[in-house]
Design an enzyme around this catalytic site. Structure first.
Site, PDB file in Angstrom:
ATOM      1  N   ASP A 179       0.222 -25.834  22.965  1.00 35.96           N
ATOM      2  CA  ASP A 179       1.431 -26.087  23.752  1.00 35.96           C
ATOM      3  C   ASP A 179       1.892 -27.531  23.555  1.00 35.96           C
ATOM      4  OD1 ASP A 179       3.389 -25.001  25.384  1.00 35.96           O
ATOM      5  OD2 ASP A 179       2.302 -25.332  27.251  1.00 35.96           O
ATOM      6  N   HIS A 262       9.508 -22.402  21.693  1.00 36.91           N
ATOM      7  CA  HIS A 262       9.410 -21.636  22.938  1.00 36.91           C
ATOM      8  C   HIS A 262      10.379 -20.463  22.967  1.00 36.91           C
ATOM      9  CE1 HIS A 262       6.713 -24.727  24.472  1.00 36.91           C
ATOM     10  NE2 HIS A 262       6.434 -23.898  25.460  1.00 36.91           N
ATOM     11  N   HIS A 265       8.455 -17.882  21.128  1.00 38.01           N
ATOM     12  CA  HIS A 265       7.375 -17.414  22.008  1.00 38.01           C
ATOM     13  C   HIS A 265       7.903 -16.348  22.960  1.00 38.01           C
ATOM     14  CE1 HIS A 265       5.421 -17.426  25.961  1.00 38.01           C
ATOM     15  NE2 HIS A 265       4.294 -17.557  25.282  1.00 38.01           N
ATOM     16  N   HIS A 279      -0.566 -18.334  25.802  1.00 41.56           N
ATOM     17  CA  HIS A 279       0.722 -19.012  25.645  1.00 41.56           C
ATOM     18  C   HIS A 279       0.647 -20.105  24.581  1.00 41.56           C
ATOM     19  CE1 HIS A 279       4.499 -21.025  26.839  1.00 41.56           C
ATOM     20  NE2 HIS A 279       3.807 -22.146  26.753  1.00 41.56           N
TER      21      HIS A 279
END
Length: 363
Positions: A179, A262, A265, A279
């Site tokens: 992340d 993101h 994602h 994540h």
């Protein structure tokens, strides 16, 4: 000098928690830290693991300070009904603590938001950069995604006990690196494109500097920190990575902006085959995809890919057990990632879903 995007987008905004505290043993000093922002009894929202392993040592400081506390063990879902219930429970308290994983923290944020009470978060792992943000992710009672709740402010206090973090599963620690790696590349894209960040302004010098420091810290100390956490050792390298995964990345993403990584994602969330991939693991792969779409030099892409391999982050669809997913279904995920409500265009140009599929398969 004229602004490329007009004056309305040149506002700079930085959101951050009021206070951030990190160090070994800080979880045993909760009463001391609480007294700096509140008074009266407190509500502790914990998860089952915290209740069984750490509750005694964490509440001892309240008992010694004669501060009353009541505990609610989170066993359900971070949904509107549960949050409203906890907001009522918090009504006569001086603050709401969220002690545990991501859903516990989001529940505490939202309960504090609705009750008007200060929020103090005590993460027990650093798998994402979400604790510092003024956003809570809400789910429906059946566990499916509901919506993002925009809060009035960031948490009042973040407390990270690095001894506890060092004893958490190494996979969680490593996912946080994934992340964190994306933070600089997404902030850099937003700065170039003039995109508006989650904080409501364009990318500031400070936000981009934090994002850059985040990337440098992860690449410099990440391998050693991972080895230390495997041995449950709280070292200087671990301290550096905890700060990078949580604070540098947290401020960096909210005030530096999100882009392709993101957005993709969120598109990949449509694929049930990836439901067991964390994540940060998916974001690491998606960052590489963003770098391909941006046309970054192969040497730079190889540097990030090599680091990810060394620490155990996925660098291909095959690494996520998604190599057999059809192009048609990958395209569906790509279409979602390129939709207007996502941040794909923050790389500075329109991106076609077919490009995204090609980039994913090229890695």
């Amino acid at each position: 000098m004229e602004y490329q995007n007009g004056g309305s987008h040149m506002r700079r905004v930085i959101n951050a928690p009021s206070t951030y505290i990190q160090g070994p043993g800080e979880g045993k000093k909760l009463a001391e830290h609480y007294r700096s922002i509140g008074e009266g009894g407190v509500l502790l929202i914990t998860d089952r693991f915290v209740h069984e392993v750490y509750l005694g040592e964490m509440t001892e400081s309240f008992d010694k300070a004669e501060i009353t506390w009541k505990e609610e063990v989170f066993t359900g879902e971070c949904c509107e009904k549960e949050i409203r219930r906890l907001a009522v429970v918090a009504g006569d308290c001086g603050a709401v603590f969220g002690i545990g994983g991501g859903k516990v923290q989001d529940t505490a944020k939202a309960a504090g938001h609705y009750s008007g009470k200060p929020v103090i978060l005590v993460p027990t792992a650093v798998s994402t950069d979400a604790p510092c943000s003024r956003i809570a992710v809400l789910y429906r009672e059946d566990g499916t995604f509901d919506r993002y709740l925009s809060l009035k402010k960031n948490p009042d206090l973040i407390i990270l006990d690095t001894e506890i973090i060092a004893h958490a599963p190494v996979r969680l620690f490593t996912a946080g690196m994934g992340d964190a790696i994306s933070t600089y590349y997404e902030a850099s894209a937003c700065r170039r494109s003039g995109a508006v960040t989650k904080a409501g302004g364009c990318v500031s010098i400070a936000a981009e500097a934090l994002a850059k420091a985040c990337l440098n810290t992860v690449l410099t100390y990440g391998e050693q920190a991972r080895r230390d956490v495997e041995k449950q050792r709280c070292t200087e390298a671990v301290e550096y990575l905890v700060e990078a995964n949580t604070y540098l990345s947290g401020i960096g993403f909210e005030s530096g902006g999100l882009a392709c990584a993101h957005a993709l994602h969120n598109g990949l969330a449509l694929l049930p085959e990836l439901s067991s991939v964390m994540h940060g693991e998916k974001v690491a792969f998606c960052t590489l995809v963003q770098m391909v779409l941006e046309g970054r030099p192969e040497e730079e892409i190889s540097r990030i890919r090599s680091f990810c391999r060394k620490v155990g982050l996925p660098v291909s669809l095959q690494d996520m057990n998604a190599g057999e997913i059809s192009d048609h279904r990958l395209l569906e995920a790509a279409v979602k990632s390129c939709s207007p409500e996502e941040t794909m265009s923050h790389i500075g140009r329109a991106v076609e879903p077919e490009e995204v599929v090609r980039a994913m398969k090229s890695l």
